[in-house]
Scaffold this active site. Structure first.
Site, PDB file in Angstrom:
ATOM      1  N   SER A 124      39.512  35.325  41.753  1.00 56.39           N
ATOM      2  CA  SER A 124      38.246  35.794  41.187  1.00 56.39           C
ATOM      3  C   SER A 124      37.275  34.640  41.053  1.00 56.39           C
ATOM      4  O   SER A 124      37.687  33.489  40.820  1.00 56.39           O
ATOM      5  CB  SER A 124      38.545  36.381  39.809  1.00 56.39           C
ATOM      6  OG  SER A 124      37.358  36.555  39.095  1.00 56.39           O
ATOM      7  N   TYR A 149      42.760  36.402  31.156  1.00 53.97           N
ATOM      8  CA  TYR A 149      42.703  36.968  32.509  1.00 53.97           C
ATOM      9  C   TYR A 149      42.278  35.887  33.501  1.00 53.97           C
ATOM     10  O   TYR A 149      42.943  35.655  34.516  1.00 53.97           O
ATOM     11  CB  TYR A 149      41.714  38.146  32.559  1.00 53.97           C
ATOM     12  CG  TYR A 149      41.376  38.543  33.979  1.00 53.97           C
ATOM     13  CD1 TYR A 149      42.295  39.241  34.762  1.00 53.97           C
ATOM     14  CD2 TYR A 149      40.161  38.175  34.570  1.00 53.97           C
ATOM     15  CE1 TYR A 149      41.998  39.569  36.082  1.00 53.97           C
ATOM     16  CE2 TYR A 149      39.858  38.506  35.873  1.00 53.97           C
ATOM     17  CZ  TYR A 149      40.779  39.200  36.635  1.00 53.97           C
ATOM     18  OH  TYR A 149      40.497  39.515  37.935  1.00 53.97           O
ATOM     19  N   LYS A 153      44.448  33.869  36.615  1.00 52.39           N
ATOM     20  CA  LYS A 153      44.066  33.724  38.034  1.00 52.39           C
ATOM     21  C   LYS A 153      44.109  32.245  38.431  1.00 52.39           C
ATOM     22  O   LYS A 153      44.601  31.893  39.516  1.00 52.39           O
ATOM     23  CB  LYS A 153      42.664  34.296  38.271  1.00 52.39           C
ATOM     24  CG  LYS A 153      42.581  35.797  38.156  1.00 52.39           C
ATOM     25  CD  LYS A 153      43.322  36.478  39.300  1.00 52.39           C
ATOM     26  CE  LYS A 153      43.359  37.979  39.147  1.00 52.39           C
ATOM     27  NZ  LYS A 153      44.276  38.645  40.060  1.00 52.39           N
TER      28      LYS A 153
HETATM   29  P1  NAD Z   1      43.287  47.986  39.809  1.00 55.19           P
HETATM   30  O1  NAD Z   1      43.766  47.947  38.405  1.00 55.19           O
HETATM   31  O2  NAD Z   1      42.569  49.203  40.273  1.00 55.19           O
HETATM   32  O3  NAD Z   1      44.509  47.712  40.806  1.00 55.19           O
HETATM   33  C1  NAD Z   1      45.625  46.931  40.448  1.00 55.19           C
HETATM   34  C2  NAD Z   1      46.863  47.759  40.774  1.00 55.19           C
HETATM   35  O4  NAD Z   1      48.027  46.981  40.456  1.00 55.19           O
HETATM   36  C3  NAD Z   1      46.948  49.046  39.967  1.00 55.19           C
HETATM   37  O5  NAD Z   1      47.177  50.142  40.848  1.00 55.19           O
HETATM   38  C4  NAD Z   1      48.145  48.831  39.029  1.00 55.19           C
HETATM   39  O6  NAD Z   1      48.831  50.039  38.770  1.00 55.19           O
HETATM   40  C5  NAD Z   1      48.962  47.821  39.807  1.00 55.19           C
HETATM   41  N1  NAD Z   1      49.794  46.936  38.983  1.00 55.19           N
HETATM   42  C6  NAD Z   1      49.421  46.225  37.897  1.00 55.19           C
HETATM   43  N2  NAD Z   1      50.456  45.503  37.415  1.00 55.19           N
HETATM   44  C7  NAD Z   1      51.498  45.756  38.239  1.00 55.19           C
HETATM   45  C8  NAD Z   1      52.857  45.312  38.291  1.00 55.19           C
HETATM   46  N3  NAD Z   1      53.315  44.457  37.363  1.00 55.19           N
HETATM   47  N4  NAD Z   1      53.650  45.767  39.274  1.00 55.19           N
HETATM   48  C9  NAD Z   1      53.181  46.651  40.212  1.00 55.19           C
HETATM   49  N5  NAD Z   1      51.927  47.109  40.204  1.00 55.19           N
HETATM   50  C10 NAD Z   1      51.092  46.661  39.238  1.00 55.19           C
HETATM   51  O7  NAD Z   1      42.376  46.678  40.023  1.00 55.19           O
HETATM   52  P2  NAD Z   1      41.446  46.261  41.250  1.00 55.19           P
HETATM   53  O8  NAD Z   1      40.039  46.283  40.780  1.00 55.19           O
HETATM   54  O9  NAD Z   1      41.831  47.007  42.456  1.00 55.19           O
HETATM   55  O10 NAD Z   1      41.854  44.734  41.388  1.00 55.19           O
HETATM   56  C11 NAD Z   1      42.857  44.306  42.279  1.00 55.19           C
HETATM   57  C12 NAD Z   1      43.055  42.818  42.117  1.00 55.19           C
HETATM   58  O11 NAD Z   1      41.812  42.144  42.333  1.00 55.19           O
HETATM   59  C13 NAD Z   1      43.525  42.414  40.724  1.00 55.19           C
HETATM   60  O12 NAD Z   1      44.452  41.359  40.846  1.00 55.19           O
HETATM   61  C14 NAD Z   1      42.251  41.919  40.065  1.00 55.19           C
HETATM   62  O13 NAD Z   1      42.518  40.979  39.057  1.00 55.19           O
HETATM   63  C15 NAD Z   1      41.524  41.290  41.240  1.00 55.19           C
HETATM   64  N6  NAD Z   1      40.080  41.209  41.037  1.00 55.19           N
HETATM   65  C16 NAD Z   1      39.375  42.344  40.760  1.00 55.19           C
HETATM   66  C17 NAD Z   1      37.994  42.258  40.556  1.00 55.19           C
HETATM   67  C18 NAD Z   1      37.197  43.492  40.222  1.00 55.19           C
HETATM   68  O14 NAD Z   1      36.049  43.340  39.793  1.00 55.19           O
HETATM   69  N7  NAD Z   1      37.717  44.701  40.430  1.00 55.19           N
HETATM   70  C19 NAD Z   1      37.348  41.018  40.627  1.00 55.19           C
HETATM   71  C20 NAD Z   1      38.098  39.876  40.924  1.00 55.19           C
HETATM   72  C21 NAD Z   1      39.469  39.987  41.138  1.00 55.19           C
HETATM   73  N1  UFG Z   2      27.180  44.944  31.705  1.00 61.13           N
HETATM   74  C1  UFG Z   2      26.346  45.646  30.869  1.00 61.13           C
HETATM   75  N2  UFG Z   2      26.807  46.797  30.312  1.00 61.13           N
HETATM   76  C2  UFG Z   2      28.059  47.285  30.560  1.00 61.13           C
HETATM   77  C3  UFG Z   2      28.909  46.558  31.422  1.00 61.13           C
HETATM   78  C4  UFG Z   2      28.436  45.380  31.972  1.00 61.13           C
HETATM   79  O1  UFG Z   2      25.214  45.245  30.625  1.00 61.13           O
HETATM   80  O2  UFG Z   2      28.418  48.324  30.002  1.00 61.13           O
HETATM   81  C5  UFG Z   2      26.688  43.704  32.326  1.00 61.13           C
HETATM   82  C6  UFG Z   2      27.500  42.491  31.932  1.00 61.13           C
HETATM   83  O3  UFG Z   2      27.023  41.952  30.731  1.00 61.13           O
HETATM   84  C7  UFG Z   2      27.274  41.596  33.128  1.00 61.13           C
HETATM   85  C8  UFG Z   2      27.102  42.563  34.294  1.00 61.13           C
HETATM   86  O4  UFG Z   2      26.806  43.817  33.726  1.00 61.13           O
HETATM   87  O5  UFG Z   2      26.073  40.912  32.952  1.00 61.13           O
HETATM   88  C9  UFG Z   2      28.349  42.691  35.147  1.00 61.13           C
HETATM   89  O6  UFG Z   2      29.435  42.961  34.290  1.00 61.13           O
HETATM   90  P1  UFG Z   2      30.858  43.417  34.841  1.00 61.13           P
HETATM   91  O7  UFG Z   2      31.748  43.599  33.660  1.00 61.13           O
HETATM   92  O8  UFG Z   2      30.699  44.550  35.784  1.00 61.13           O
HETATM   93  O9  UFG Z   2      31.295  42.172  35.716  1.00 61.13           O
HETATM   94  P2  UFG Z   2      31.599  40.656  35.305  1.00 61.13           P
HETATM   95  O10 UFG Z   2      30.741  39.811  36.167  1.00 61.13           O
HETATM   96  O11 UFG Z   2      31.498  40.451  33.861  1.00 61.13           O
HETATM   97  O12 UFG Z   2      33.149  40.520  35.663  1.00 61.13           O
HETATM   98  C10 UFG Z   2      33.631  40.838  36.951  1.00 61.13           C
HETATM   99  C11 UFG Z   2      35.101  41.274  36.877  1.00 61.13           C
HETATM  100  C12 UFG Z   2      35.982  40.125  36.474  1.00 61.13           C
HETATM  101  C13 UFG Z   2      35.742  38.928  37.318  1.00 61.13           C
HETATM  102  C14 UFG Z   2      34.269  38.589  37.339  1.00 61.13           C
HETATM  103  C15 UFG Z   2      33.979  37.462  38.277  1.00 61.13           C
HETATM  104  O13 UFG Z   2      35.242  42.322  35.942  1.00 61.13           O
HETATM  105  O14 UFG Z   2      37.322  40.509  36.669  1.00 61.13           O
HETATM  106  O15 UFG Z   2      33.520  39.727  37.772  1.00 61.13           O
HETATM  107  O16 UFG Z   2      34.388  37.793  39.554  1.00 61.13           O
HETATM  108  F1  UFG Z   2      36.421  37.864  36.823  1.00 61.13           F
END
Ligand code: NAD
Ligand code: UFG
Length: 337
Positions: A124, A149, A153
């Site tokens: 991330s 979190y 990472k």
């Molecule tokens: P998500 O929660 O939709 O997907 C994660 C999946 O992993 C889920 O289906 C969950 O059931 C499964 N899981 C969790 N723990 C597990 C375990 N111990 N064993 C087996 N399965 C398990 O999340 P996502 O948004 O698809 O994110 C996927 C990856 O990308 C995550 O590692 C997350 O941290 C990373 N990531 C996401 C974002 C974002 O904004 N969505 C940003 C940066 C990084």
């Molecule tokens: N925000 C609002 N209202 C809401 C939700 C979010 O104003 O109800 C704002 C936040 O303050 C931020 C922006 O929208 O300014 C984006 O927020 P998100 O929560 O969608 O995303 P973040 O950038 O905070 O975090 C995301 C992922 C993290 C990851 C990070 C950097 O959730 O897992 O991007 O990649 F670490």
């Protein structure tokens, strides 16, 4: 030989499985369904017309992993499984470190035992920390993370780097995602957060579909063009394609790090305006306090992925909005219906 996708029943994982199958690759999905859905996997089968091999198992379950590796010939692992809610991680650090760090450790041990040493890991942009200059560049060292979190990472990145130092046969791609949003253009799969969404895009979508009354915009006095935070939002299908490209990178041993973003910052107010312009649906909002830990603005320098992987984000913000709305309006309660 197949690609093992951990967390393949989740948001980014399910979209990536579509791209892998459509590229003709074999896929095995493992997920414990703590935040994913079996229905997402069924819908991936509908989109692609191909069956998905699904194993319900926790990545911390070493025996389960050993059985899986015995049963399926795996050539590389795309590792999404983990917990991802920043706020929740502050109250549950042990759960986050156990799932994300220990889970990855067990997965690597099981891979090592069968000689599978290629991994693409979901990292991330949060690992850059608060002090990194914008845009974020991969050569900047990891910064101080502000929640368990983010720290998990950074710890996994370190763990995987150490593994490659110790054994040159390992090959790891650390993909630092910026803010993935949107949904598959079919409207069949998308983001389905449990409970109140933490993230902006699903919150906007749930207000638009009538599940929530209004959006609270966290802070209006940031030093940005309109006072609201700026982020680098990229389409989840572009992100999924990035994983396909990264599989190439893990054919050669070593560690490679790639930012996956568009290189553009977009403010919260611009996101709301863009959603309404594209969908015609108003999103009532009010301004609230800043959310602790939020940074004013960051976006990617995505040039390394372009040069080395031949990847760049192609889909526009309008497509992100239209696809989010197609998914949310067709599935108001997500996969629950
Ligand atoms: P998500 O929660 O939709 O997907 C994660 C999946 O992993 C889920 O289906 C969950 O059931 C499964 N899981 C969790 N723990 C597990 C375990 N111990 N064993 C087996 N399965 C398990 O999340 P996502 O948004 O698809 O994110 C996927 C990856 O990308 C995550 O590692 C997350 O941290 C990373 N990531 C996401 C974002 C974002 O904004 N969505 C940003 C940066 C990084
Ligand atoms: N925000 C609002 N209202 C809401 C939700 C979010 O104003 O109800 C704002 C936040 O303050 C931020 C922006 O929208 O300014 C984006 O927020 P998100 O929560 O969608 O995303 P973040 O950038 O905070 O975090 C995301 C992922 C993290 C990851 C990070 C950097 O959730 O897992 O991007 O990649 F670490």
């Amino acid at each position: 030989m197949a690609i093992l996708v951990t967390g393949g029943a989740g948001y980014i994982g399910s979209h990536t499985v579509v791209e892998l199958l459509e590229a003709g690759l074999e896929v095995v999905v493992i997920d414990n369904l703590c935040n994913g859905s079996r229905e997402a996997v069924r819908r991936v089968e509908r989109i692609t017309g191909k069956p998905v091999r699904f194993v319900q198992c926790d990545i911390r379950d070493r025996q389960g992993l050993d059985a899986l590796f015995r049963e399926h010939a795996i050539e590389a692992v795309i590792h999404f499984a983990g917990l991802k809610a920043v706020g929740e991680s502050v109250g549950k650090p042990l759960e986050y470190y156990e799932n994300n760090v220990y889970g990855t450790l067990v997965l690597c041990q099981a891979m090592e035992a069968v000689g599978v040493r290629r991994m693409v890991f979901s990292s991330s942009a949060t690992v850059y920390g608060a002090e990194a200059p914008v845009p974020y560049v991969e050569t900047t060292t990891r910064g101080t993370t502000s929640n368990p979190y983010g720290t998990s990472k950074a710890m996994v990145e370190t763990l995987l780097e150490d593994l490659v130092v110790a054994d040159k046969r390992w090959s790891v791609a650390l993909l630092r995602y910026f803010n993935p949003i949107g949904a598959h253009p079919s409207g069949l799969i998308g983001e389905d957060p449990q409970g109140i969404p933490n993230n902006l895009m699903p919150f906007i979508a749930q207000v638009a579909v009538g599940r929530r009354d209004e959006l609270t915009i966290f802070g209006s006095d940031y030093p940005t063009t309109d006072g609201t935070c700026e982020r680098d939002y990229l389409h989840v299908v572009d992100l999924a394609v990035g994983h396909l490209k990264a599989l190439k990178a893990v054919e050669a041993p070593g560690v490679s790090i790639y930012n996956l973003g568009t290189g553009q910052g977009v403010s919260v107010l611009e996101m709301v305006g863009s959603f309404t312009r594209v969908t015609g649906v108003e999103v009532p909002y009010r301004f609230g306090d800043r959310r602790p830990g939020d940074l004013p603005a960051f976006w990617a320098d995505a040039s390394k992925a372009a040069q080395e992987l031949g990847w760049s984000a192609e889909k526009s913000l309008d497509e992100m909005m239209a696809d989010t709305w197609r998914w949310q309006s067709a599935n108001p309660q997500g996969y629950a219906e």
